[in-house]
Design a protein around this motif. Structure first.
Motif, PDB file in Angstrom:
ATOM      1  N   TYR A 223       0.832  -1.210   0.000  1.00  0.00           N
ATOM      2  CA  TYR A 223       0.000   0.000   0.000  1.00  0.00           C
ATOM      3  C   TYR A 223       0.866   1.259   0.000  1.00  0.00           C
ATOM      4  O   TYR A 223       0.548   2.242  -0.682  1.00  0.00           O
TER       5      TYR A 223
ATOM      6  N   TYR B 208      -0.347   1.226  -3.818  1.00  0.00           N
ATOM      7  CA  TYR B 208      -1.809   1.212  -3.862  1.00  0.00           C
ATOM      8  C   TYR B 208      -2.473   2.345  -3.099  1.00  0.00           C
ATOM      9  O   TYR B 208      -3.569   2.743  -3.425  1.00  0.00           O
TER      10      TYR B 208
ATOM     11  N   SER C  42     -10.644  -7.626  -2.664  1.00  0.00           N
ATOM     12  CA  SER C  42     -10.119  -7.755  -4.037  1.00  0.00           C
ATOM     13  C   SER C  42     -10.794  -6.778  -4.999  1.00  0.00           C
ATOM     14  O   SER C  42     -10.256  -6.496  -6.078  1.00  0.00           O
ATOM     15  N   LEU C  43     -11.964  -6.266  -4.629  1.00  0.00           N
ATOM     16  CA  LEU C  43     -12.674  -5.303  -5.479  1.00  0.00           C
ATOM     17  C   LEU C  43     -12.280  -3.860  -5.190  1.00  0.00           C
ATOM     18  O   LEU C  43     -12.722  -2.937  -5.896  1.00  0.00           O
ATOM     19  N   SER C  44     -11.460  -3.639  -4.164  1.00  0.00           N
ATOM     20  CA  SER C  44     -11.053  -2.281  -3.797  1.00  0.00           C
ATOM     21  C   SER C  44     -10.156  -1.681  -4.869  1.00  0.00           C
ATOM     22  O   SER C  44      -9.294  -2.354  -5.441  1.00  0.00           O
ATOM     23  N   LYS C  45     -10.343  -0.396  -5.113  1.00  0.00           N
ATOM     24  CA  LYS C  45      -9.597   0.307  -6.157  1.00  0.00           C
ATOM     25  C   LYS C  45      -8.412   1.079  -5.558  1.00  0.00           C
ATOM     26  O   LYS C  45      -8.420   1.412  -4.372  1.00  0.00           O
ATOM     27  N   PRO C  46      -7.381   1.357  -6.369  1.00  0.00           N
ATOM     28  CA  PRO C  46      -6.222   2.117  -5.877  1.00  0.00           C
ATOM     29  C   PRO C  46      -6.627   3.474  -5.308  1.00  0.00           C
ATOM     30  O   PRO C  46      -7.508   4.152  -5.847  1.00  0.00           O
ATOM     31  N   ASP C  47      -6.007   3.846  -4.201  1.00  0.00           N
ATOM     32  CA  ASP C  47      -6.209   5.123  -3.519  1.00  0.00           C
ATOM     33  C   ASP C  47      -7.630   5.308  -2.975  1.00  0.00           C
ATOM     34  O   ASP C  47      -8.008   6.425  -2.592  1.00  0.00           O
ATOM     35  N   GLN C  48      -8.392   4.222  -2.903  1.00  0.00           N
ATOM     36  CA  GLN C  48      -9.715   4.260  -2.264  1.00  0.00           C
ATOM     37  C   GLN C  48      -9.564   3.690  -0.854  1.00  0.00           C
ATOM     38  O   GLN C  48      -9.884   2.542  -0.582  1.00  0.00           O
ATOM     39  N   TYR C  49      -9.072   4.541   0.017  1.00  0.00           N
ATOM     40  CA  TYR C  49      -8.712   4.122   1.370  1.00  0.00           C
ATOM     41  C   TYR C  49      -9.902   3.534   2.123  1.00  0.00           C
ATOM     42  O   TYR C  49      -9.778   2.516   2.817  1.00  0.00           O
TER      43      TYR C  49
ATOM     44  N   GLN D 257     -12.490   1.926   1.101  1.00  0.00           N
ATOM     45  CA  GLN D 257     -12.871   0.583   0.675  1.00  0.00           C
ATOM     46  C   GLN D 257     -12.004  -0.471   1.361  1.00  0.00           C
ATOM     47  O   GLN D 257     -12.503  -1.498   1.848  1.00  0.00           O
TER      48      GLN D 257
ATOM     49  N   ALA E  17      -5.975  -7.443  -7.482  1.00  0.00           N
ATOM     50  CA  ALA E  17      -7.335  -7.984  -7.447  1.00  0.00           C
ATOM     51  C   ALA E  17      -7.336  -9.507  -7.513  1.00  0.00           C
ATOM     52  O   ALA E  17      -7.900 -10.188  -6.646  1.00  0.00           O
TER      53      ALA E  17
END
Length: 455
Positions: free
Chosen positions: A80, A84, A139-146, A148, A213
């Protein structure tokens, strides 16, 4: 010689006393005559057999998938920080792992009383399903979406493993008494084996062709399958109490037990510094220029040594006593934490990793047996475990974020190492006071027994 009509006392189980390790057990007496049949022994435990060892194996798998996965967060911390969640500080990211670890232990305040009321199977099934769900959502979390990642990995996964942790450890007491410490050592080894295998797997999955992912989905599939096996293996043996344990009464009683109070205080303070190497060791190795390949295996070195420590803890505790081993291992961890200030070369990283992993393994291996040893009434074991783990979890919740804040964006490594070492020494002092109080109680009990014999 007693006649056939003379009543005799038959004692079952272990007598109520404090043995060399300070373990309290219960006396049951029955008045029998020479012609009477031996009474049934309701509290006699099998100490083995297919159901008992299958339950131990299931608990081992729960620790592998729960605590073992949680303590592999150092891989995520590194990933991270670099790729990420690049807009977040080390302290922000460590809140994810620390909250996960806090919930892992503090949810015992819920799962402990529910376990005491006979909801073992409900807890392990719901916890297993929730752990699988949380990892697939991660696994569905997106980059820089803390948010999530925080919700899926920090909260959902932590709550799931918290539902599993206390019941899977406490159920061992349904099958083992004399071998309990050794069996719990085997169970605890599951978490260190998981903390060895998961970092290798996650480093190659996250940094390999699969990416974040698909890599997390692959690990989630493995976790789901192993938890299914664990649910099929674990079985309870004893009926739940006809009168449910009053949690508030147990809490009130527990906090009048001074050795237990100092054990809880020691766990809280010690764990503020305890998880610093586990969360930051891989990043520390990388930032000191020790190479990407070594940094990937730095946590593996620590956790392999941790496995050895956990396995050996049960055998060492049989000679030293669980409280004494807790004191030695926590003191050693504190000193090695201070030694991390000097980490600068490959050799120093290996030596410090091996030593810290080993003594941390000894400490974790004595954690559950220590709570069991300080619980005179096993019907309260789930509740006491919940209290102890929740308070200890507060230490793990605040510890690594404080270390991350002290580290700063300039990566000043000696400050968090010094903080973790000193605070761990304070926790060790609480354990020493606990043992002194246990020794005083043991002396009083022994003196009372001598007076009874003399009279």
């Amino acid at each position: 010689m007693a006649s056939e009509f003379d009543p005799q006392t038959l004692c079952t189980g272990a007598p109520f006393h404090e043995d060399e390790q300070g373990t309290k057990t219960l006396v049951e007496t029955y008045q029998v005559t020479e012609d009477s049949d031996p009474p049934s022994l309701p509290d006699e435990l099998p100490e083995g057999g297919l159901a008992a060892w299958a339950t131990a194996f299931g608990s081992f798998l729960v620790m592998f998938c729960g605590y073992g996965y949680a303590t592999s967060f150092g891989v995520y911390q590194d990933f991270y920080s670099q790729y990420y969640l690049t807009t977040k500080t080390s302290s922000d990211i460590s809140w994810i792992g620390s909250l996960n670890m806090f919930l892992l232990t503090s949810v015992g305040l819920i799962s402990g009383p529910l376990y005491d009321r006979g909801y073992f199977y409900h807890l392990v099934v719901v916890g297993s399903l929730l752990q699988s769900f949380s990892l697939f959502m991660l696994s569905l979390s997106k980059p820089d979406q803390y948010y999530q990642i925080f919700l899926s990995q920090g909260i959902c996964s932590g709550f799931a493993v918290g539902l599993l942790f206390v019941p899977s450890a406490a159920v061992i007491s349904h099958h083992f008494r004399r071998k309990r410490t050794v069996v719990l050592t085997f169970v605890a080894a599951g978490s260190s084996l998981g903390a060895t295998i998961h970092p290798i797997m996650l480093n190659y999955l996250l940094n390999g062709p699969l990416g974040f992912a698909n890599g997390v989905r692959a690990s989630a599939g493995l976790i789901s399958g192993l938890l299914l096996i664990a649910c099929l293996c674990m079985r309870t043996r004893l009926d739940s109490p006809t009168t449910p344990v009053n949690y508030f009464a147990v809490a009130k009683k527990s906090f009048r037990d001074l050795p237990f109070v100092f054990m809880v205080m020691g766990g809280f303070i010690f764990q503020i510094g305890f998880y610093y190497p586990m969360f930051f060791y891989q990043l520390d190795s990388l930032k000191h220029g020790l190479g990407v390949t070594f940094s990937f295996y730095s946590l593996v070195i620590l956790n392999v040594s941790n496995s050895v420590g956990r396995i050996m803890s049960g055998f060492i505790a049989a000679f030293t006593g669980v409280p004494n081993l807790t004191i030695v291992s926590s003191f050693s961890c504190a000193i090695i934490n201070l030694g991390l200030i000097g980490l600068s070369s490959l050799a120093s990283a290996i030596v410090l990793g091996v030593l810290y992993g080993y003594f941390a393994g000894l400490y974790i291996g004595t954690w559950i047996p220590l709570v069991a040893d300080l619980t005179p009434d096993l019907s309260e074991l789930g509740a006491r475990m919940g209290i102890c783990f929740a308070m200890s979890g507060l230490g793990s919740l605040i510890g690594t974020p404080i270390s991350g804040a002290l580290l700063t964006s300039n990566y000043t490594w000696w400050i968090p190492a010094l903080f973790s070492g000193v605070i761990s020494l304070v926790g060790n002092t609480m354990y020493i006071i606990m043992q002194l109080m246990l020794s005083r109680e043991r002396s009083k009990s022994h003196g009372a027994q001598l007076k009874v014999l003399e009279s």
